[in-house]
Write an enzyme that holds these catalytic residues in place. Structure first.
Site, PDB file in Angstrom:
ATOM      1  N   THR A   1      70.530 -12.418  55.798  1.00  0.00           N
ATOM      2  CA  THR A   1      71.177 -11.176  55.127  1.00  0.00           C
ATOM      3  C   THR A   1      71.771 -10.538  56.598  1.00  0.00           C
ATOM      4  O   THR A   1      71.545 -10.649  57.843  1.00  0.00           O
ATOM      5  CB  THR A   1      70.687 -10.201  54.922  1.00  0.00           C
ATOM      6  OG1 THR A   1      69.845 -10.805  53.919  1.00  0.00           O
ATOM      7  CG2 THR A   1      70.827  -8.994  54.169  1.00  0.00           C
TER       8      THR A   1
ATOM      9  N   ASP B   1      65.438  -7.394  47.618  1.00  0.00           N
ATOM     10  CA  ASP B   1      65.934  -6.240  48.058  1.00  0.00           C
ATOM     11  C   ASP B   1      66.967  -5.522  48.195  1.00  0.00           C
ATOM     12  O   ASP B   1      67.585  -5.127  48.150  1.00  0.00           O
ATOM     13  CB  ASP B   1      64.995  -6.047  49.422  1.00  0.00           C
ATOM     14  CG  ASP B   1      65.508  -7.031  50.923  1.00  0.00           C
ATOM     15  OD1 ASP B   1      65.920  -8.182  50.634  1.00  0.00           O
ATOM     16  OD2 ASP B   1      65.686  -6.443  51.624  1.00  0.00           O
TER      17      ASP B   1
HETATM   18  N1  GLY Z   1      66.200 -10.024  52.093  1.00  0.00           N
HETATM   19  C1  GLY Z   1      67.447 -10.756  51.088  1.00  0.00           C
HETATM   20  C2  GLY Z   1      66.192 -10.937  49.878  1.00  0.00           C
HETATM   21  O1  GLY Z   1      65.151 -11.529  50.172  1.00  0.00           O
HETATM   22  O2  GLY Z   1      67.911 -11.146  49.426  1.00  0.00           O
END
Ligand code: GLY
Length: 343
Positions: free
Chosen positions: A204, A235
């Site tokens: 991310t 998330d």
């Molecule tokens: N933090 C990115 C995801 O779990 O999609």
């Protein structure tokens, strides 16, 4: 009586702060005491160095933090990164699906999830925030909205790297919904739980900025887990989990195993801990501790990291595993900082 009430309130909040600080060792933090005209931008992973440069151009010209965090992460969305933007690894059915969120200094926020064939999900998230009465649009509805807003629809095609990684993954098609862990990858090489490889193996980009007026904003964009179940959302597009901004306190953005960040409303938790007196780094550590305690032995198998910026311009981070780093750009420095970690 008012004096006594004030004393009790002060003692109570002081006590909470002391309790929260218990078991937290002093940590080195980047601190630039805030004065107006002293902007700062931070972002996750080494890809943040380039992204910060784009954000900085806006901040240094007295632009808004909101514009800076949008333009900054667009750099990563355009690059051929395994885990952000259309160049990223696909889901297990072979389609790239993207999630993104953005939040400004006044609790305005927008997000998109499960968005396909759009180059800049972060800009669509901003349009959701600015042009609709809603916070979140998903799937074909988000794509329909993006097209109506003039975003071009891109070809349904995997990047050469993603194609290679997918072919490799298809050999076993083993479904292991575990996000990449940097240090495990270094040990085990390209054949990791996610099947991802290469130096861009980060899940991310999250970015936080404070502008010359002292206003905070944040952004977060990802393709999520490589070879995830179709429809899986992490998330990153969930306000309070992947991203949260409260201008009167600070901001936080997350990276790593989305399910475990959602479980504790991670970014909101970090901001609330800062509200109660913890520094950005202490707050990130406390939230990581919460996840580690919930996961018990399984904490070793996942990676989660938070970065945070408070409204005094102090920054901090904490991760479950080592090898997580974040990029910082201020008036005086531009660098990558290795985050402290639980293990
Ligand atoms: N933090 C990115 C995801 O779990 O999609």
């Amino acid at each position: 009586m008012p004096g006594r009430r004030k004393f009790l309130q002060t003692s109570l909040f002081g006590g909470i702060a002391v309790l929260l600080r218990k078991n937290i060792s002093p940590l080195t933090e980047v601190e630039q005491p805030f004065t107006k005209g002293n902007p700062i931008v931070i972002s996750t992973w080494n890809t943040g160095l380039e992204a910060n440069k784009a954000a900085w151009k806006i901040l240094v010209a007295n632009g808004r933090a909101l514009d800076a965090v949008e333009e900054g992460v667009k750099v990563t969305e355009t690059s051929l990164n395994c885990c952000v933007g259309l160049g990223a690894n696909p889901d297990r059915d072979g389609f790239v699906t993207l999630d993104a969120s953005i939040m400004d200094e006044s609790f305005n926020c927008g997000s998109v999830a499960f968005l396909e064939r759009i180059m800049h999900p972060i800009s669509v998230a901003r349009r959701v925030m600015e042009k609709t009465p809603h916070v979140m649009l998903v799937g074909s509805g988000a794509q329909q909205f993006a097209i109506a807003e003039g975003f071009p629809i891109e070809e349904q095609k995997l990047s050469p790297d993603a194609h290679k990684n997918y072919e490799q993954w298809l050999k076993t098609s083993e479904y292991k919904p575990v996000i990449n862990i940097e240090n495990l990858q270094k040990t085990h090489g390209p054949s990791t739980p996610t099947g991802q490889s290469g130096e861009f193996n980060h899940d991310t980009i999250g970015m936080l900025a404070m502008d010359a007026n002292g206003n905070l904003s944040g952004s977060c964009t990802t393709s999520g887990m490589g070879f995830k179940m179709r429809g899986r959302v992490g998330d990153s597009p969930i306000i309070g989990a992947g991203l949260f901004v409260d201008n009167s306190v600070g901001a936080c953005v997350a990276t790593g195993q989305g399910e475990d960040i959602i479980r504790i409303s991670g970014s909101h938790t970090v901001v609330e801990l800062m509200r109660h007196g913890l520094s950005p780094q202490e707050a990130c550590k406390k939230a990581i501790e919460r996840i580690v305690k919930i996961k018990k032995a399984k904490a070793k198998e996942i990676q989660v990291a938070f970065i945070a910026l408070n409204n005094k311009g102090q920054v901090g981070a904490f991760a479950i595993h080592k090898e997580f780093d974040y990029a910082v750009h201020t008036n005086t420095e531009e660098k990558l900082i290795k985050s402290p970690s639980w293990f």
